[in-house]
Motif scaffolding. Structure first.
Motif, PDB file in Angstrom:
ATOM      1  N   ILE A   1     -14.883  -4.859   3.895  1.00  0.00           N
ATOM      2  CA  ILE A   1     -14.001  -5.968   2.599  1.00  0.00           C
ATOM      3  C   ILE A   1     -14.501  -4.562   1.597  1.00  0.00           C
ATOM      4  O   ILE A   1     -13.047  -5.076   1.326  1.00  0.00           O
ATOM      5  CB  ILE A   1     -15.218  -7.640   2.984  1.00  0.00           C
ATOM      6  N   ALA A   2     -15.544  -3.590   2.038  1.00  0.00           N
ATOM      7  CA  ALA A   2     -15.416  -2.862   1.071  1.00  0.00           C
ATOM      8  C   ALA A   2     -14.852  -1.757   1.178  1.00  0.00           C
ATOM      9  O   ALA A   2     -14.008  -1.704  -0.449  1.00  0.00           O
ATOM     10  CB  ALA A   2     -16.880  -1.799   1.291  1.00  0.00           C
ATOM     11  N   ARG A   3     -13.633  -1.524   2.010  1.00  0.00           N
ATOM     12  CA  ARG A   3     -13.201  -1.152   2.661  1.00  0.00           C
ATOM     13  C   ARG A   3     -11.304  -1.201   1.219  1.00  0.00           C
ATOM     14  O   ARG A   3     -10.670  -1.008   0.871  1.00  0.00           O
ATOM     15  CB  ARG A   3     -12.223  -0.415   3.713  1.00  0.00           C
ATOM     16  N   GLU A   4     -11.482  -2.777   1.666  1.00  0.00           N
ATOM     17  CA  GLU A   4     -10.139  -3.666   1.473  1.00  0.00           C
ATOM     18  C   GLU A   4     -10.395  -3.656  -0.083  1.00  0.00           C
ATOM     19  O   GLU A   4      -8.986  -3.933  -0.681  1.00  0.00           O
ATOM     20  CB  GLU A   4      -9.783  -4.595   2.604  1.00  0.00           C
ATOM     21  N   PHE A   5     -11.356  -4.441  -0.463  1.00  0.00           N
ATOM     22  CA  PHE A   5     -11.374  -4.940  -1.928  1.00  0.00           C
ATOM     23  C   PHE A   5     -11.900  -3.517  -2.562  1.00  0.00           C
ATOM     24  O   PHE A   5     -11.664  -4.097  -4.031  1.00  0.00           O
ATOM     25  CB  PHE A   5     -12.007  -5.962  -1.877  1.00  0.00           C
ATOM     26  N   GLY A   6     -11.811  -2.734  -2.866  1.00  0.00           N
ATOM     27  CA  GLY A   6     -12.311  -1.722  -3.387  1.00  0.00           C
ATOM     28  C   GLY A   6     -11.721  -1.257  -4.351  1.00  0.00           C
ATOM     29  O   GLY A   6     -12.181  -1.258  -5.480  1.00  0.00           O
ATOM     30  N   PRO A   7     -10.597  -1.456  -4.239  1.00  0.00           N
ATOM     31  CA  PRO A   7      -9.433  -0.780  -4.830  1.00  0.00           C
ATOM     32  C   PRO A   7      -9.338  -1.875  -5.882  1.00  0.00           C
ATOM     33  O   PRO A   7      -8.588  -1.158  -7.075  1.00  0.00           O
ATOM     34  CB  PRO A   7      -8.086  -0.435  -4.124  1.00  0.00           C
ATOM     35  N   ILE A   8      -9.686  -3.421  -5.934  1.00  0.00           N
ATOM     36  CA  ILE A   8      -9.546  -4.394  -7.055  1.00  0.00           C
ATOM     37  C   ILE A   8     -10.780  -4.266  -7.363  1.00  0.00           C
ATOM     38  O   ILE A   8     -10.678  -5.554  -8.298  1.00  0.00           O
ATOM     39  CB  ILE A   8      -8.764  -5.038  -6.768  1.00  0.00           C
ATOM     40  N   GLY A   9     -11.752  -3.101  -7.166  1.00  0.00           N
ATOM     41  CA  GLY A   9     -13.425  -3.825  -8.450  1.00  0.00           C
ATOM     42  C   GLY A   9     -13.976  -4.791  -7.084  1.00  0.00           C
ATOM     43  O   GLY A   9     -14.830  -4.566  -8.102  1.00  0.00           O
ATOM     44  N   ILE A  10     -14.059  -4.823  -6.198  1.00  0.00           N
ATOM     45  CA  ILE A  10     -15.178  -5.566  -5.369  1.00  0.00           C
ATOM     46  C   ILE A  10     -15.771  -5.489  -4.970  1.00  0.00           C
ATOM     47  O   ILE A  10     -15.419  -3.998  -3.996  1.00  0.00           O
ATOM     48  CB  ILE A  10     -14.342  -6.677  -4.723  1.00  0.00           C
ATOM     49  N   ARG A  11     -17.181  -5.448  -4.573  1.00  0.00           N
ATOM     50  CA  ARG A  11     -17.886  -4.432  -4.242  1.00  0.00           C
ATOM     51  C   ARG A  11     -18.399  -5.194  -2.414  1.00  0.00           C
ATOM     52  O   ARG A  11     -18.894  -6.581  -2.784  1.00  0.00           O
ATOM     53  CB  ARG A  11     -19.195  -3.661  -4.958  1.00  0.00           C
ATOM     54  N   ALA A  12     -18.613  -4.983  -2.223  1.00  0.00           N
ATOM     55  CA  ALA A  12     -19.552  -5.584   0.039  1.00  0.00           C
ATOM     56  C   ALA A  12     -20.603  -4.378   0.144  1.00  0.00           C
ATOM     57  O   ALA A  12     -19.854  -3.067   0.202  1.00  0.00           O
ATOM     58  CB  ALA A  12     -18.399  -6.070   0.746  1.00  0.00           C
TER      59      ALA A  12
END
Ligand SMILES: NC(=O)c1ccc[n+]([C@@H]2O[C@H](COP(=O)([O-])OP(=O)(O)OC[C@H]3O[C@@H](n4cnc5c(N)ncnc54)[C@H](O)[C@@H]3O)[C@@H](O)[C@H]2O)c1
Length: 267
Positions: free
Chosen positions: A188-199
């Motif tokens: 999730i961190a890898r997939e959603f990092g580029p749109i500002g989401i942290r996991a």
């Protein structure tokens, strides 16, 4: 090179002022989720306690124990994270009540102490169903909201069992489910990092909650004797790590695994 530094909270300010935080698995007064909800409320968050064990008595209890003496808004939402429809409904309820969602901490889980050869298919399905599939479901529901806003923070609870190969309290199914939670969170961190989401994921060990109730006193003492900090953890020890990960103090932290284990597994 000249990127400006993020503004960290000045000393004395609430770290989660007006943030809407959904804490899954926070109904048990002795649990990690409950301590996390209380600490987040003390730091100014609006709290949705989400749990399969939610009812009117629990709602009343969390208002007294988590909201006591605080201005915090607190709601209790019933949800079985094994069911994706329930997860979407729980998130909708939070949005309806608070108008947004900033952070999701998933502390829901269950443990079974069984040797590999005594784990039945039903045991396996239950433990994997709650710990891994449930985490997947609730993350997906939260991510649908975070994606729209382009921000959000996910904190999943795994376990030292994922790192050392079980062996303390949980069996092979528990360790495998928590290993899955670590991998899922990193993805999730890898997939959603580029749109500002942290996991991020937290790996506790030996925390004084009802999960330790099955341990014999001898086994308990034996385990604690091998912990460099020479004690079991308190739910607040884990809550503190979750607070860091939920707040702006960790703005550049994603995909991390934070150990809260008293040094019992240094790697
Ligand atoms: N206590 C420890 O020593 C320890 C160590 C390592 C990891 N953990 C992990 O930390 C997390 C919290 O554990 P805890 O010790 O506070 O346990 P706990 O039993 O006190 O809390 C777990 C909560 O999850 C809820 N829950 C269970 N199944 C659910 C479902 N299907 N849907 C929604 N809610 C559900 C329960 O009702 C309970 O309130 C768990 O993921 C656990 O595996 C705990």
């Amino acid at each position: 090179m000249n990127a400006s530094l993020p503004t960290l909270a000045p000393a004395g300010t609430a770290l989660l002022s007006n943030q809407v935080c959904m804490i899954i698995g926070a109904a048990s007064p002795r649990g990690i989720g409950h301590a996390t909800a209380r600490l987040f409320a003390e730091h100014g968050a609006k709290i949705a306690v989400v749990d399969v064990a939610m009812d009117d008595a629990v709602r009343e209890d969390i208002r007294k124990t988590i909201g006591d003496g605080l201005e915090a808004n607190i709601i209790g939402v019933k949800c079985d994270i094994q069911n994706p429809v329930d997860c979407d409904r729980a998130v909708s309820e939070v949005l309806r009540e608070f108008g947004g969602l900033d952070c999701m901490v998933n502390c829901a889980g269950l443990v079974r102490s069984q040797g590999m050869l005594s784990i039945s298919e039903a045991d396996y399905d239950l433990v994997l169903g709650v710990n891994l599939k449930g985490t997947f479901n609730i993350c997906k529901s939260a991510l649908n909201v975070f994606k729209e806003k382009g921000r959000g923070s996910i904190i999943n609870l795994a376990s030292v069992a994922a790192q050392r190969g079980g062996g303390l309290v949980g069996g092979a199914h528990y360790a495998a489910s928590k290993g899955g939670v670590v991998s899922l969170t990193r993805t999730i961190a890898r997939e959603f990092g580029p749109i500002g989401i942290r996991a991020n994921v937290v790996c506790p060990s030996m925390i004084e909650t009802s999960m330790l109730d099955g341990l014999s006193p001898e086994r308990y003492r034996e385990i604690v004797a091998n912990v460099p900090l020479q004690r079991a953890g308190h739910p607040l020890d884990v809550a503190g790590a979750c607070l860091f990960l939920a707040s702006g103090l960790s703005a550049y932290v994603t995909g991390a695994t934070i150990d809260v284990n008293g040094g019992s597994h240094i790697h």
